[in-house]
Design a protein around this motif. Structure first.
Motif, PDB file in Angstrom:
ATOM      1  N   VAL A   1       1.553   6.049  11.582  1.00  0.00           N
ATOM      2  CA  VAL A   1       0.764   5.398  12.627  1.00  0.00           C
ATOM      3  C   VAL A   1       1.628   4.250  13.126  1.00  0.00           C
ATOM      4  O   VAL A   1       2.033   3.391  12.343  1.00  0.00           O
ATOM      5  CB  VAL A   1      -0.586   4.883  12.077  1.00  0.00           C
ATOM      6  CG1 VAL A   1      -1.351   4.125  13.148  1.00  0.00           C
ATOM      7  CG2 VAL A   1      -1.414   6.040  11.534  1.00  0.00           C
ATOM      8  N   VAL A   2       1.930   4.264  14.413  1.00  0.00           N
ATOM      9  CA  VAL A   2       2.892   3.322  14.975  1.00  0.00           C
ATOM     10  C   VAL A   2       2.200   2.426  15.987  1.00  0.00           C
ATOM     11  O   VAL A   2       1.409   2.893  16.807  1.00  0.00           O
ATOM     12  CB  VAL A   2       4.058   4.085  15.651  1.00  0.00           C
ATOM     13  CG1 VAL A   2       5.076   3.120  16.232  1.00  0.00           C
ATOM     14  CG2 VAL A   2       4.714   5.044  14.666  1.00  0.00           C
TER      15      VAL A   2
ATOM     16  N   ASP B   1      -4.704  12.935   4.612  1.00  0.00           N
ATOM     17  CA  ASP B   1      -5.528  13.345   3.470  1.00  0.00           C
ATOM     18  C   ASP B   1      -5.820  12.199   2.495  1.00  0.00           C
ATOM     19  O   ASP B   1      -6.534  12.386   1.521  1.00  0.00           O
ATOM     20  CB  ASP B   1      -4.892  14.529   2.738  1.00  0.00           C
ATOM     21  CG  ASP B   1      -3.542  14.191   2.130  1.00  0.00           C
ATOM     22  OD1 ASP B   1      -2.982  13.117   2.437  1.00  0.00           O
ATOM     23  OD2 ASP B   1      -3.026  15.023   1.351  1.00  0.00           O
ATOM     24  N   ASP B   2      -5.253  11.020   2.750  1.00  0.00           N
ATOM     25  CA  ASP B   2      -5.509   9.833   1.920  1.00  0.00           C
ATOM     26  C   ASP B   2      -5.286   8.620   2.818  1.00  0.00           C
ATOM     27  O   ASP B   2      -4.227   8.001   2.785  1.00  0.00           O
ATOM     28  CB  ASP B   2      -4.576   9.803   0.714  1.00  0.00           C
ATOM     29  CG  ASP B   2      -4.845   8.618  -0.201  1.00  0.00           C
ATOM     30  OD1 ASP B   2      -5.835   7.888   0.013  1.00  0.00           O
ATOM     31  OD2 ASP B   2      -4.044   8.407  -1.135  1.00  0.00           O
ATOM     32  N   PRO B   3      -6.262   8.283   3.662  1.00  0.00           N
ATOM     33  CA  PRO B   3      -6.058   7.283   4.708  1.00  0.00           C
ATOM     34  C   PRO B   3      -6.012   5.831   4.200  1.00  0.00           C
ATOM     35  O   PRO B   3      -6.849   5.015   4.536  1.00  0.00           O
ATOM     36  CB  PRO B   3      -7.219   7.527   5.661  1.00  0.00           C
ATOM     37  CG  PRO B   3      -8.288   8.056   4.778  1.00  0.00           C
ATOM     38  CD  PRO B   3      -7.594   8.865   3.733  1.00  0.00           C
ATOM     39  N   ARG B   4      -5.000   5.568   3.379  1.00  0.00           N
ATOM     40  CA  ARG B   4      -4.714   4.209   2.931  1.00  0.00           C
ATOM     41  C   ARG B   4      -3.265   3.913   3.277  1.00  0.00           C
ATOM     42  O   ARG B   4      -2.420   4.811   3.299  1.00  0.00           O
ATOM     43  CB  ARG B   4      -4.926   4.070   1.425  1.00  0.00           C
ATOM     44  CG  ARG B   4      -6.373   4.295   0.996  1.00  0.00           C
ATOM     45  CD  ARG B   4      -6.530   4.153  -0.490  1.00  0.00           C
ATOM     46  NE  ARG B   4      -5.906   5.295  -1.179  1.00  0.00           N
ATOM     47  CZ  ARG B   4      -5.769   5.382  -2.493  1.00  0.00           C
ATOM     48  NH1 ARG B   4      -6.188   4.406  -3.281  1.00  0.00           N
ATOM     49  NH2 ARG B   4      -5.209   6.447  -3.043  1.00  0.00           N
TER      50      ARG B   4
ATOM     51  N   PRO C   1      -7.932   8.516  15.147  1.00  0.00           N
ATOM     52  CA  PRO C   1      -8.589   7.220  15.360  1.00  0.00           C
ATOM     53  C   PRO C   1      -8.937   6.498  14.055  1.00  0.00           C
ATOM     54  O   PRO C   1      -8.845   5.276  13.973  1.00  0.00           O
ATOM     55  CB  PRO C   1      -9.847   7.569  16.152  1.00  0.00           C
ATOM     56  CG  PRO C   1      -9.510   8.841  16.859  1.00  0.00           C
ATOM     57  CD  PRO C   1      -8.622   9.589  15.884  1.00  0.00           C
ATOM     58  N   GLU C   2      -9.315   7.260  13.036  1.00  0.00           N
ATOM     59  CA  GLU C   2      -9.641   6.633  11.746  1.00  0.00           C
ATOM     60  C   GLU C   2      -8.398   6.038  11.097  1.00  0.00           C
ATOM     61  O   GLU C   2      -8.445   4.963  10.498  1.00  0.00           O
ATOM     62  CB  GLU C   2     -10.280   7.655  10.801  1.00  0.00           C
ATOM     63  CG  GLU C   2     -11.676   8.088  11.241  1.00  0.00           C
ATOM     64  CD  GLU C   2     -12.228   9.157  10.318  1.00  0.00           C
ATOM     65  OE1 GLU C   2     -12.480   8.847   9.148  1.00  0.00           O
ATOM     66  OE2 GLU C   2     -12.407  10.286  10.788  1.00  0.00           O
TER      67      GLU C   2
ATOM     68  N   LEU D   1       2.724   4.139   7.101  1.00  0.00           N
ATOM     69  CA  LEU D   1       2.596   5.467   6.516  1.00  0.00           C
ATOM     70  C   LEU D   1       1.170   5.587   5.998  1.00  0.00           C
ATOM     71  O   LEU D   1       0.780   4.904   5.043  1.00  0.00           O
ATOM     72  CB  LEU D   1       3.598   5.666   5.373  1.00  0.00           C
ATOM     73  CG  LEU D   1       3.490   6.990   4.605  1.00  0.00           C
ATOM     74  CD1 LEU D   1       3.679   8.188   5.537  1.00  0.00           C
ATOM     75  CD2 LEU D   1       4.487   7.022   3.467  1.00  0.00           C
ATOM     76  N   ILE D   2       0.366   6.406   6.703  1.00  0.00           N
ATOM     77  CA  ILE D   2      -1.048   6.601   6.369  1.00  0.00           C
ATOM     78  C   ILE D   2      -1.324   8.108   6.445  1.00  0.00           C
ATOM     79  O   ILE D   2      -1.626   8.635   7.511  1.00  0.00           O
ATOM     80  CB  ILE D   2      -1.987   5.836   7.333  1.00  0.00           C
ATOM     81  CG1 ILE D   2      -1.626   4.352   7.376  1.00  0.00           C
ATOM     82  CG2 ILE D   2      -3.446   6.048   6.938  1.00  0.00           C
ATOM     83  CD1 ILE D   2      -2.386   3.558   8.422  1.00  0.00           C
TER      84      ILE D   2
END
Length: 125
Positions: A83-84, A109-112, A12-13, A105-106
């Protein structure tokens, strides 16, 4: 097995990170989107966004985004680091909505956002 101090984030994040991009299409607040410094964007296989602040600046002041009227009917999924979202885009000056399939592409371990791949599809019948 994660490195010390690295926290993997839940789906969700990561969806929220990508959704901030979709909302910026409407609000033109590019600074609200968490891009990795090396983030790039491809549209139908053609590079349309460069690393650095280009993506943020484009969302904020790019004339192509001023034509976006609405983002709706979002269907989200997560597949590994991707994430699609499949959604409908209403665009000023176009008689019919545009069906969009966008992959972000997220990494957990590095949600950017590191990469965006956009494909346009025929409208649903």
């Amino acid at each position: 097995d994660q490195e010390a101090g690295v926290r993997a984030v839940a789906e969700p994040e990561r969806i929220a990170v990508a959704d901030a991009y979709l909302m910026a299409l409407l609000t033109h607040k590019g600074t609200s989107v968490d891009f990795h410094p090396d983030a790039i964007r491809y549209e139908a296989g053609i590079k349309t966004g460069r690393p650095g602040t280009h993506l943020t600046k484009s969302l904020t002041s790019g004339p192509q985004y001023r034509l976006v009227k609405n983002v709706r009917e979002q269907n989200w999924s997560v597949d590994g680091d991707d994430v699609v979202v499949d959604f409908v885009l209403d665009v000023r000056l176009l008689p019919k909505p545009v069906h969009v399939y966008e992959t972000f592409l997220i990494p957990a371990d590095d949600p950017r956002i590191r990469r965006i791949d956009v494909k346009f599809r025929r409208p649903r019948q």
